[in-house]
Design a protein around this motif. Structure first.
Motif, PDB file in Angstrom:
ATOM      1  N   ASN A   1     -18.077  -2.619   5.089  1.00 23.17           N
ATOM      2  CA  ASN A   1     -18.699  -3.843   5.725  1.00 23.17           C
ATOM      3  C   ASN A   1     -18.525  -3.760   7.264  1.00 23.17           C
ATOM      4  O   ASN A   1     -19.129  -4.554   7.815  1.00 23.17           O
ATOM      5  N   GLU A   2     -17.460  -2.943   7.534  1.00 26.88           N
ATOM      6  CA  GLU A   2     -17.111  -3.101   9.203  1.00 26.88           C
ATOM      7  C   GLU A   2     -18.121  -2.104   9.860  1.00 26.88           C
ATOM      8  O   GLU A   2     -18.347  -2.179  11.259  1.00 26.88           O
ATOM      9  N   GLY A   3     -18.620  -0.935   9.297  1.00 28.47           N
ATOM     10  CA  GLY A   3     -19.400   0.091  10.145  1.00 28.47           C
ATOM     11  C   GLY A   3     -18.404   1.077  10.476  1.00 28.47           C
ATOM     12  O   GLY A   3     -18.926   1.888  11.110  1.00 28.47           O
ATOM     13  N   ASN A   4     -17.040   0.954  10.254  1.00 27.13           N
ATOM     14  CA  ASN A   4     -16.425   2.047  10.563  1.00 27.13           C
ATOM     15  C   ASN A   4     -16.440   3.503   9.918  1.00 27.13           C
ATOM     16  O   ASN A   4     -16.426   4.312  10.682  1.00 27.13           O
TER      17      ASN A   4
ATOM     18  N   LEU B   1      -9.909   0.603  18.843  1.00 24.13           N
ATOM     19  CA  LEU B   1     -10.525   1.806  17.911  1.00 24.13           C
ATOM     20  C   LEU B   1     -11.919   2.313  18.501  1.00 24.13           C
ATOM     21  O   LEU B   1     -12.237   3.415  18.288  1.00 24.13           O
TER      22      LEU B   1
ATOM     23  N   THR C   1      -9.510   3.742  10.492  1.00 27.67           N
ATOM     24  CA  THR C   1     -10.426   2.888  11.250  1.00 27.67           C
ATOM     25  C   THR C   1     -10.940   1.604  10.669  1.00 27.67           C
ATOM     26  O   THR C   1     -11.316   0.536  11.031  1.00 27.67           O
ATOM     27  N   ASP C   2     -10.429   1.601   9.249  1.00 26.32           N
ATOM     28  CA  ASP C   2     -10.806   0.344   8.397  1.00 26.32           C
ATOM     29  C   ASP C   2      -9.844  -0.527   8.964  1.00 26.32           C
ATOM     30  O   ASP C   2      -8.521  -0.157   9.066  1.00 26.32           O
ATOM     31  N   LEU C   3     -10.142  -1.809   9.224  1.00 26.91           N
ATOM     32  CA  LEU C   3      -9.000  -2.795   9.923  1.00 26.91           C
ATOM     33  C   LEU C   3      -7.559  -2.875   9.051  1.00 26.91           C
ATOM     34  O   LEU C   3      -6.481  -2.880   9.721  1.00 26.91           O
TER      35      LEU C   3
ATOM     36  N   ASP D   1     -19.299   4.508   9.333  1.00 28.43           N
ATOM     37  CA  ASP D   1     -20.705   5.051   9.936  1.00 28.43           C
ATOM     38  C   ASP D   1     -20.330   5.589  11.311  1.00 28.43           C
ATOM     39  O   ASP D   1     -20.826   6.819  11.662  1.00 28.43           O
ATOM     40  N   LEU D   2     -19.366   4.995  12.159  1.00 27.34           N
ATOM     41  CA  LEU D   2     -19.023   5.586  13.228  1.00 27.34           C
ATOM     42  C   LEU D   2     -18.085   6.548  13.074  1.00 27.34           C
ATOM     43  O   LEU D   2     -18.401   7.813  13.834  1.00 27.34           O
TER      44      LEU D   2
ATOM     45  N   PHE E   1     -12.957   6.160  18.280  1.00 28.42           N
ATOM     46  CA  PHE E   1     -14.257   6.547  17.474  1.00 28.42           C
ATOM     47  C   PHE E   1     -14.837   7.895  18.550  1.00 28.42           C
ATOM     48  O   PHE E   1     -15.310   8.794  18.142  1.00 28.42           O
TER      49      PHE E   1
ATOM     50  N   ALA F   1     -18.620   8.772  10.844  1.00 26.23           N
ATOM     51  CA  ALA F   1     -19.398   9.800  10.258  1.00 26.23           C
ATOM     52  C   ALA F   1     -20.314  10.518  11.182  1.00 26.23           C
ATOM     53  O   ALA F   1     -21.155  11.415  11.188  1.00 26.23           O
TER      54      ALA F   1
END
Lengths: 224, 498
Positions: free
Chosen positions: B242-245, B213, B155-157, B247-248, B217, B250
């Protein structure tokens, strides 16, 4: 399942610790004393100023509010500014207004209760503390502040009491007074909207989380 | 190493994916770096990236009063933790359990995969989302999950882009640094159902990935993230994005699994703060990333979202062997990538030439230590020893010295080529026999003074080195010793005259 994960872990744990203890770094029964660490110091009288300048540097916006009852109107204004759909997800109502008349939400906003599902354009949360050193807002996961509101909405609005700004990262941890067994599931230190520079190292806001972050700074001490 | 046992018939049917399969590539540094130098698209992408990082980092450091003191504090924390590693790991495990989570131990990457597969099977997981985790890259986890029929999405771009391209990361913090905008657009057109959507700018590309994505998620059964630090005192995993990926990943799935290596543990939140202060500044030149999150277990009764299971898998993979060895300093690495960004070799050839998950100077040390020097014998030599990596390393890791030690080890283990060994032996013998040495230098000087002979040497004898270089022209009156002797004679005769 026939795999015995407990036994698997016991065996591996022992192997790893044996290898560590083969060195001088043996497990000692009492807690080792960590050397004292220096923290960067900031001018306490200018905390709000420092905080707001760092916050702006992180591509966030802010406005000061002296009364909580203004919040619904400001949320609507923000939604109109972004010309977005007017769905708002928040669980702050009962929390912030227990002693005051409930928030008077304009009809233009359609309210939804958490958790966020990804269909709400705006999220409204409350930061228990903020860090001047970095311009960060700190949100602990709770019934009032579900984590999904911080990450699934397109625009995130956060309320902060001015008196909750602390100088540095260490003083923020101290303020939260955390201990194992009593931890919020998640603590998010948020500094600006979501961003990525993964394509040609060009910074782009709104990678997966909010595209914008707006702070409502409560200048009157809140009764809560 | 032995795979973890006992294993179920189910896990046995999925053969453990050996990290060696990918590490073998480290053998081909020379060939791959030559290819990289001739790859115009890659060179274009690298050129774009290079200056930006260096400039941003130096600006971030100039913005604070005393970065050296920040570095000192961070190093103090790591030195202390490594000295008491067993204690802090024990404390971490106790506190994760206290928070309602589970800690698992994996000696090898295969064991880490087996534990994850076990958890996924038990929860009947069909799809997994992943935040960026270098530990899972060490274990080649995606391949293991796919082999078990589980749909896995990075999910990290940057990681998502290279997953679509079926390539390994080429940088530890910007995995798709080697891809141009046009290449990303082509990948999306190939793999997404786009219709008429326009993708001709970076914003449109980022939005497209966000759209794709977001659904992943929401649908995922299990979320796997890495951890930048593990906090012993509170039993938490700290994840910086930085992306918030992260957190989504987790927060949305019912199970959150953290994969981390044992040296990621720090005593407490105060210690973590010292490291945070140098991490983002060294990596992307930010004072702090957009999201720094602390995950401490499954959701509580009051929580309205979050997973109901929380696991931390601690991977060793040779790290306990580094402890107390001459390579212990490498365990201080916080994976900021500053050494990659400042390395002239990395900047010229990119990350893929290094052949395994960790490129650049830190990778040239880690890869041989984790996968065996024999499989990666070129890497310690992929350095000019210019020393920039050590200078920019926030943890003060003496990377050139560690590379030098690996070169020594390579020589001791007879991994260098017979030509190198023969030349070194010959040189050693030569400098121990002054007459021979002087005769050789005299002959060499005569050759270099003669342009015909020089060209003969360049074109026909030392071809592999001098096909792209020239031997130095020599117009001196003699070798050093010859000139020195002549000089002394003249002085003596002058003295006699006077």
């Amino acid at each position: 399942m026939s795999i015995n994960l407990n036994r698997f872990n016991r065996v591996n744990r022992k192997k790893i610790f044996n290898r560590i203890e083969r060195t001088k770094k043996s497990a000692i029964p009492q807690a080792p004393k960590r050397p004292p660490l220096l923290h960067p110091q900031f001018d306490i009288s200018a905390l709000t100023e420092i905080f707001l300048s760092k916050l702006s540097a992180s591509s966030s916006t802010y406005q000061s509010v002296d009364c909580l009852s203004l919040v619904p109107q400001l949320v609507l204004q923000y939604a109109e500014k972004y010309n977005t759909n007017k769905t708002l997800v928040t669980n702050l109502d009962p929390f912030l207004n227990s002693d005051e008349p409930p928030w008077d939400w304009p009809n233009a906003l359609s309210l939804s209760t958490p958790p966020a599902t990804g269909n709400e354009a705006i999220g409204l949360s409350y930061a228990s503390t903020a860090i001047a050193e970095t311009g960060s807002l700190v949100l602990s996961a709770s019934k009032q502040n579900p984590t999904t509101v911080n990450f699934l909405t397109d625009h995130h609005i956060i309320i902060l009491n001015e008196q909750d700004i602390v100088p540095n990262i260490e003083s923020m941890w101290k303020r939260l007074s955390l201990s194992a067994g009593n931890m919020p599931r998640a603590i998010n230190i948020i500094t600006g909207p979501s961003r990525t520079a993964d394509i040609e190292q060009t910074i782009q806001l709104g990678a997966h989380g909010p595209r914008s972050l707006h702070l409502l700074l409560l200048t009157q001490p809140s009764p809560y | 190493m032995k795979p973890g046992k006992p294993t179920s018939p189910e896990t046995q049917s999925n053969p453990p994916i050996h990290s060696e399969t990918s590490s073998n590539q480290a053998l081909f540094f020379k060939a791959k770096s030559s290819e990289a130098l001739l790859d115009d698209t890659l060179q274009q992408a690298l050129k774009k990236a290079q200056g930006g990082f260096i400039e941003k980092r130096s600006q971030a450091i100039a913005d604070v009063e005393n970065f050296d003191s920040y570095k000192q504090q961070a190093q103090l924390v790591k030195n202390h933790t490594l000295d008491h590693l067993a204690y802090y790991l024990t404390q971490f495990e106790e506190n994760v359990t206290k928070n309602g989570g589970h800690v698992h131990w994996a000696s090898t990457p295969e064991q880490l995969n087996n534990i994850i597969l076990h958890i996924c099977e038990r929860r009947d997981a069909k799809s997994v989302t992943k935040g960026k985790s270098m530990i899972s890259e060490e274990a080649n986890l995606n391949a293991a999950l796919e082999a078990a029929g589980i749909d896995v999405t990075e999910t990290d771009l940057g990681e998502y882009i290279i997953q679509l391209a079926k390539e390994p990361p080429s940088h530890i913090i910007v995995p798709a640094i080697h891809k141009t905008r046009q290449q990303v657009e082509a990948l999306f057109r190939e793999t997404h159902d786009l219709g008429e959507r326009d993708l001709d700018n970076i914003a449109a590309l980022v939005d497209e990935a966000r759209l794709q994505l977001r659904q992943k998620f929401l649908d995922a059964d299990v979320g796997i993230t890495g951890a930048n630090m593990l906090i012993a005192d509170t039993g938490s995993a700290m994840v910086v994005t930085n992306e918030g990926n992260g957190d989504l990943t987790a927060t949305l799935p019912k199970v959150h699994i953290v994969t981390a290596s044992i040296e990621k543990v720090v005593p407490d939140l105060e210690s973590a703060s010292a490291i945070l202060r140098v991490l983002a500044r060294s990596a992307t030149g930010q004072p702090i990333t957009s999201y720094t999150s602390l995950f401490s277990g499954p959701s509580g009764i009051e929580d309205l979202d979050g997973p109901d299971e929380f696991h931390v898998i601690l991977l060793d993979n040779q790290r306990s062997q580094m402890l107390g060895s001459p390579f212990e300093d490498m365990l201080k690495c916080i994976k900021c990538g500053a050494c990659l960004n400042h390395c002239p070799v990395y900047s010229a050839v990119g990350g893929h030439a290094y052949g395994w998950v960790y490129p650049g100077p830190m990778g040239s040390v880690l890869t041989p230590l984790m996968t065996g020097l024999k499989q990666s014998s070129d890497l310690p030599n992929a350095s000019t020893f210019c020393g920039r990596c050590e200078e920019v390393c926030p943890m003060g890791i003496p990377l050139p010295e560690l590379l030098r030690q690996l070169r020594n080890k390579e020589h001791e283990d007879h991994l260098t080529s017979w030509k190198t060994r023969f030349s070194l032996k010959g040189f050693m013998w030569g400098i121990q026999h002054p007459r021979v040495f002087h005769w050789i230098t005299k002959t060499l000087r005569m050759i270099l003074a003669n342009s015909v002979l020089t060209r003969l040497l360049e074109k026909h004898v030392l071809t592999s080195w001098y096909s792209s270089k020239e031997l130095p022209k020599n117009y001196s009156k003699g070798t050093f010793m010859e000139q020195y002797q002549q000089d002394s004679k003249q002085k003596k005769s002058k003295q006699k005259k006077s």
